[in-house]
Scaffold this motif. Structure first.
Motif, short mmCIF file in Angstrom:
data_model
loop_
_atom_site.label_atom_id
_atom_site.label_comp_id
_atom_site.label_asym_id
_atom_site.label_seq_id
_atom_site.Cartn_x
_atom_site.Cartn_y
_atom_site.Cartn_z
N VAL A 16 0.84 -1.20 0.00
CA VAL A 16 0.00 0.00 0.00
C VAL A 16 0.88 1.25 0.00
O VAL A 16 2.06 1.19 0.35
CB VAL A 16 -0.93 0.03 1.24
CG1 VAL A 16 -1.86 -1.17 1.24
CG2 VAL A 16 -0.13 0.10 2.53
N GLU A 17 0.29 2.37 -0.37
CA GLU A 17 1.00 3.64 -0.29
C GLU A 17 1.13 4.04 1.17
O GLU A 17 0.19 3.84 1.96
CB GLU A 17 0.25 4.71 -1.07
CG GLU A 17 0.27 4.40 -2.55
CD GLU A 17 -0.17 5.57 -3.40
OE1 GLU A 17 -0.88 6.44 -2.88
OE2 GLU A 17 0.21 5.59 -4.57
N ALA A 18 2.28 4.59 1.52
CA ALA A 18 2.56 4.89 2.92
C ALA A 18 3.01 6.34 3.05
O ALA A 18 4.20 6.64 3.09
CB ALA A 18 3.63 3.94 3.44
N PRO A 19 2.06 7.28 3.08
CA PRO A 19 2.42 8.70 3.12
C PRO A 19 3.26 9.04 4.35
O PRO A 19 2.97 8.57 5.45
CB PRO A 19 1.07 9.41 3.18
CG PRO A 19 0.06 8.40 2.75
CD PRO A 19 0.61 7.06 3.12
N GLU A 20 4.27 9.84 4.11
CA GLU A 20 5.15 10.27 5.19
C GLU A 20 4.35 10.96 6.30
O GLU A 20 3.41 11.71 6.00
CB GLU A 20 6.13 11.29 4.60
CG GLU A 20 7.46 11.32 5.24
CD GLU A 20 8.34 12.33 4.52
OE1 GLU A 20 8.95 13.13 5.21
OE2 GLU A 20 8.37 12.31 3.27
N GLY A 21 4.70 10.68 7.54
CA GLY A 21 4.04 11.35 8.66
C GLY A 21 2.86 10.58 9.22
O GLY A 21 2.39 10.88 10.31
N LEU A 22 2.38 9.58 8.47
CA LEU A 22 1.29 8.75 9.01
C LEU A 22 1.88 7.57 9.76
O LEU A 22 2.95 7.08 9.42
CB LEU A 22 0.41 8.22 7.88
CG LEU A 22 -0.54 9.18 7.17
CD1 LEU A 22 -1.48 8.39 6.26
CD2 LEU A 22 -1.34 10.01 8.15
N SER A 23 1.14 7.11 10.78
CA SER A 23 1.61 5.92 11.49
C SER A 23 1.19 4.67 10.72
O SER A 23 0.29 4.71 9.87
CB SER A 23 1.01 5.88 12.89
OG SER A 23 -0.37 5.62 12.82
N VAL A 24 1.86 3.58 11.04
CA VAL A 24 1.50 2.30 10.41
C VAL A 24 0.04 1.98 10.70
O VAL A 24 -0.68 1.46 9.84
CB VAL A 24 2.44 1.18 10.92
CG1 VAL A 24 1.92 -0.21 10.56
CG2 VAL A 24 3.84 1.39 10.33
#
Ligand code: FES
Length: 112
Positions: A16-24
């Protein structure tokens, strides 16, 4: 966009896409992956327990004492266990791989 991979207890992988600054945990929720996160990231539960792929574990910021305390309560604790709400996505973590522990009722939900 950085990406990360969730591996379900049955071995199914979902990148999946994992935008910077978001938690897992937030990334899991955005992708309808059933990682509970009952306290929504306030370190008051252990339902966001995930197992980090060993090759990634040392790249994460160290767990705080509070996180360690909550992890001690997690079912099926492993040596690379972390709390998903405490891992914040950053460019160095592009490609991160985590497994949902089989010893909980977490389930991967197919988003199609
Ligand atoms: Fe409760 Fe992570 S959501 S500790």
């Amino acid at each position: 966009m950085p990406k990360m991979t969730f591996i379900a207890p049955d071995g199914n992988r979902l990148e999946v896409e994992a935008p910077e600054g978001l938690s897992v945990l937030e990334i899991a929720h955005r992708n309808k992956i059933d990682l509970e996160g009952a306290c929504e990231g306030s370190l008051a539960c252990s339902t966001c327990h995930i197992v980090v792929a060993p090759e990634w574990y040392d790249k994460l910021a160290a767990a705080s004492d509070d996180e360690e305390d909550m992890l001690d309560l997690a079912f099926g604790l492993t040596s690379t266990s972390r709390l998903g709400c405490q891992i914040i996505m950053k460019p160095e973590l592009d490609g991160l791989v985590v497994t949902l522990p089989s010893a909980t009722r977490n389930m991967m939900v197919d988003k199609k």
